[in-house]
Design an enzyme around this catalytic site. Structure first.
Site, short mmCIF file in Angstrom:
data_model
loop_
_atom_site.label_atom_id
_atom_site.label_comp_id
_atom_site.label_asym_id
_atom_site.label_seq_id
_atom_site.Cartn_x
_atom_site.Cartn_y
_atom_site.Cartn_z
N GLY A 140 -14.88 30.48 57.56
CA GLY A 140 -15.38 29.13 57.33
C GLY A 140 -16.84 28.90 57.68
O GLY A 140 -17.67 29.82 57.64
N GLY A 178 -26.47 13.52 52.79
CA GLY A 178 -25.60 14.34 51.93
C GLY A 178 -24.19 13.78 51.93
O GLY A 178 -23.97 12.62 52.28
N GLU A 199 -33.07 10.42 55.41
CA GLU A 199 -32.94 11.58 54.51
C GLU A 199 -34.32 12.17 54.22
O GLU A 199 -35.26 11.46 53.88
CB GLU A 199 -32.21 11.16 53.22
CG GLU A 199 -32.27 12.13 52.07
CD GLU A 199 -31.74 13.53 52.38
OE1 GLU A 199 -30.64 13.64 52.92
OE2 GLU A 199 -32.46 14.52 52.08
N ASP A 302 -15.85 29.01 52.75
CA ASP A 302 -17.24 28.70 53.14
C ASP A 302 -18.03 29.92 53.63
O ASP A 302 -19.25 29.94 53.51
CB ASP A 302 -17.25 27.65 54.26
CG ASP A 302 -16.92 26.25 53.75
OD1 ASP A 302 -16.53 26.12 52.58
OD2 ASP A 302 -17.06 25.29 54.53
N MET A 308 -18.82 25.96 49.40
CA MET A 308 -18.54 25.16 50.60
C MET A 308 -17.67 23.95 50.33
O MET A 308 -17.93 22.85 50.83
CB MET A 308 -19.85 24.72 51.27
CG MET A 308 -20.69 25.87 51.73
SD MET A 308 -20.89 25.82 53.51
CE MET A 308 -21.96 27.18 53.79
N HIS A 435 -3.17 4.38 27.83
CA HIS A 435 -3.86 3.10 27.83
C HIS A 435 -2.97 2.04 28.47
O HIS A 435 -1.77 2.00 28.16
CB HIS A 435 -4.18 2.68 26.39
CG HIS A 435 -4.85 1.33 26.32
ND1 HIS A 435 -6.18 1.17 26.64
CD2 HIS A 435 -4.35 0.11 26.03
CE1 HIS A 435 -6.48 -0.12 26.51
NE2 HIS A 435 -5.39 -0.78 26.15
P1 NAI Z 1 -25.41 18.35 52.73
O1 NAI Z 1 -26.04 19.66 52.47
O2 NAI Z 1 -24.51 17.73 51.74
O3 NAI Z 1 -26.54 17.26 53.07
C1 NAI Z 1 -27.47 17.42 54.13
C2 NAI Z 1 -28.65 16.50 53.90
O4 NAI Z 1 -29.45 16.51 55.08
C3 NAI Z 1 -29.54 16.94 52.75
O5 NAI Z 1 -29.68 15.88 51.84
C4 NAI Z 1 -30.86 17.30 53.45
O6 NAI Z 1 -31.98 17.02 52.65
C5 NAI Z 1 -30.82 16.42 54.69
N1 NAI Z 1 -31.66 16.89 55.84
C6 NAI Z 1 -31.81 18.16 56.27
N2 NAI Z 1 -32.67 18.19 57.33
C7 NAI Z 1 -33.04 16.90 57.58
C8 NAI Z 1 -33.92 16.26 58.52
N3 NAI Z 1 -34.58 16.96 59.47
N4 NAI Z 1 -34.09 14.92 58.47
C9 NAI Z 1 -33.44 14.19 57.52
N5 NAI Z 1 -32.62 14.75 56.59
C10 NAI Z 1 -32.41 16.08 56.61
O7 NAI Z 1 -24.65 18.55 54.14
P2 NAI Z 1 -23.49 17.74 54.84
O8 NAI Z 1 -23.44 16.33 54.40
O9 NAI Z 1 -23.66 18.03 56.29
O10 NAI Z 1 -22.18 18.44 54.28
C11 NAI Z 1 -21.96 19.82 54.58
C12 NAI Z 1 -21.03 20.49 53.62
O11 NAI Z 1 -19.73 19.96 53.71
C13 NAI Z 1 -21.50 20.37 52.21
O12 NAI Z 1 -21.76 21.64 51.73
C14 NAI Z 1 -20.35 19.73 51.47
O13 NAI Z 1 -20.07 20.46 50.29
C15 NAI Z 1 -19.18 19.81 52.43
N6 NAI Z 1 -18.43 18.56 52.38
C16 NAI Z 1 -17.86 18.14 51.24
C17 NAI Z 1 -17.22 16.93 51.17
C18 NAI Z 1 -16.64 16.47 49.89
O14 NAI Z 1 -16.43 17.27 49.00
N7 NAI Z 1 -16.36 15.19 49.74
C19 NAI Z 1 -17.12 16.05 52.32
C20 NAI Z 1 -17.76 16.58 53.46
C21 NAI Z 1 -18.38 17.78 53.47
#
Ligand code: NAI
Length: 450
Positions: A140, A178, A199, A302, A308, A435
């Protein structure tokens, strides 16, 4: 001696174990925590459970437009969290019982791969050494903490701690707009916190279609979530987050901070070096059958850094087991759906217009508002949201679908076989959709493609 040892009992590992057991492989699954991994215990399932409560609460308070009035709606965080525990507990038991039925041996300990002296894989799991002819690694990913002053403060949470929070903070700051950041921001905004999302990039939602990202931001701003875009967090202090925007240092007040800046594969301190596994940019490199560079070793989920997502992990686990069994199968990533479970939801699959432009694929797009759907309008006062499709203009095959609106997470799967089978606009036009359902919006939008 097991036929197969699986390291890690998240979606990739436990599903692979089920499939292996079904096929008659003598299988051991080593898991140091609860079965179900991050997804079940500190990710997808608990977050969707609490998000459903915040959605109900929000609907109760905003139902007048539907002719329904709810007086004194209240939100009880303790009850919501207790229900979340119940849901997670039931699902954990379900996995354990299925594994038992499939005759999989579950070893509840942390596994570390030992050096090899022959063809056998040996994994130290607590006081036991588990031996196997083949090995599947499903360890993971873990949340990244950016190395800035204050990142390890106790009031800075990741997805794990935030899902067990014991109070609703007055001011909640999210670092990273994100998927995780947006879903949790949505929850706290709906239950009364003042939420700020900081962000780094000029848009939220990572790789989602640019129009969808902008529409989602507007919807979330209606919940009074404040967005600080193009802003880099540089320090976390006592009840404050310091960020840089346009060369200036700014401060956002925070009682609780969520750090959701991405996740990285778990590859350290697991003895991977004893196998000489090829680790590429922090992830185990695999081919389309899940094989690593070491014969007899596969990796899924992952830890391979490919997608991921839990649903990708399930499929990757299956592909690995099929390969181990000598069945023809391969992992395809062209039609993996992605969902952001905010209110409204975002559901996407395949190419965005931007992806296609980068790859030099000529495309035609079409877009329809969700309010085109009678069912949507009946159930969503105001009827915001839209569906956008991307079609290869040379072949007329559907290559991408992008939606924002309520419950689109439940419809997107229907477009996966369309993309996988390269259905053209004319092929989809021949399909009959029920529908009145919101899903009709998909066919209606595709039919708009000139
Ligand atoms: P993410 O990669 O989706 O988003 C992280 C965000 O943080 C990016 O937009 C980036 O630009 C920003 N960032 C990075 N450094 C920063 C800084 N110093 N200051 C401000 N912003 C900054 O990562 P997240 O949300 O942590 O999710 C992680 C993983 O978990 C993803 O790969 C996702 O696929 C998975 N996940 C999927 C879900 C779903 O399918 N609904 C739900 C939760 C997680």
């Amino acid at each position: 001696m097991y036929d197969l040892v699986i390291l890690g009992g998240g979606p990739a590992g436990y599903l692979a174990a089920e499939r292996a057991g079904e096929a008659g492989l003598n299988t051991a699954l080593i898991e140091k925590g609860h079965l179900g991994g991050v997804c079940l215990n500190e990710g997808c399932v608990p977050s969707k459970t609490i998000l459903y409560s915040s959605k109900l609460y929000s609907q109760a308070r905003h139902s007048e437009a539907f002719g329904v009035s709810v007086r004194d709606a209240s939100f009880d965080l303790q009850k919501v969290m207790a229900r979340k525990e119940k849901v997670v507990g039931m699902l954990r038991k379900g996995i354990a019982s299925t594994l038992k039925k499939k005759k999989v041996t579950v070893v509840g300990a942390e596994g570390v791969i030992l050096p090899r002296t022959d063809n056998t894989f040996r994994i130290q799991a607590g006081t036991e050494v588990v031996e196997g002819k083949k090995l599947l690694i499903c360890t993971g990913s873990e949340a990244i903490r950016i190395p800035i002053p204050g990142a390890d403060r106790p009031d800075v949470y990741t997805n794990r701690e935030i899902l067990s929070v014991d109070h609703i903070p007055e001011r909640f700051v999210v670092i990273g707009g994100g998927v995780i950041g947006l879903e949790i921001a949505n929850f706290f905004a709906e239950v009364g916190s003042r939420v700020t999302v900081i962000e780094l990039l000029p848009a939220i939602g990572g790789p989602v279609d640019i129009e969808i990202a902008s529409a989602l931001r507007k919807e979330m701003e209606k919940k009074e979530i404040e967005f600080k875009l193009d802003s880099k967090v540089v320090e976390i202090g006592e009840k404050s987050v310091v960020y840089e925007a346009e060369g200036k240092r700014e401060t956002a007040a925070a009682d609780i901070v969520l750090m959701s800046v991405g996740r990285r594969p778990v590859t350290r301190r697991l003895g991977f070096e004893n196998l000489n596994l090829f680790i590429d940019r922090g992830a185990i490199r695999v081919d389309e059958r899940g094989r690593t560079n070491v014969p007899g070793v596969w990796a899924a989920g992952d830890v391979n850094g490919m997608s991921m997502l839990a649903h990708t992990a399930y499929r990757e686990g299956e592909v690995c087991i099929n390969d181990i069994l000598g069945k023809k199968d391969r992992m395809r990533y062209d039609a993996v759906p992605g969902v952001i479970y905010t209110h409204p939801e975002v559901a996407t699959i395949g190419y965005t217009q931007q992806d296609a432009a980068e790859k030099g694929i000529p495309v035609t797009t079409a877009k329809l508002p969700m309010s085109y759907s009678g069912r949507y309008l009946a159930e969503n006062e105001g009827g915001r949201g839209f569906c956008k499709v991307v079609v290869n203009s040379e072949t007329r095959a559907l290559i991408g679908v992008h939606m924002i609106g309520s419950i689109c997470s439940e419809m997107i799967y229907g477009t996966a076989p369309m993309i996988e089978n390269e259905l053209r606009v004319e092929d989809v036009a021949e399909l009959v959709f029920p529908h009145p359902t919101v899903s009709e919006i998909i066919k209606d939008t595709i039919r708009q493609v000139k």
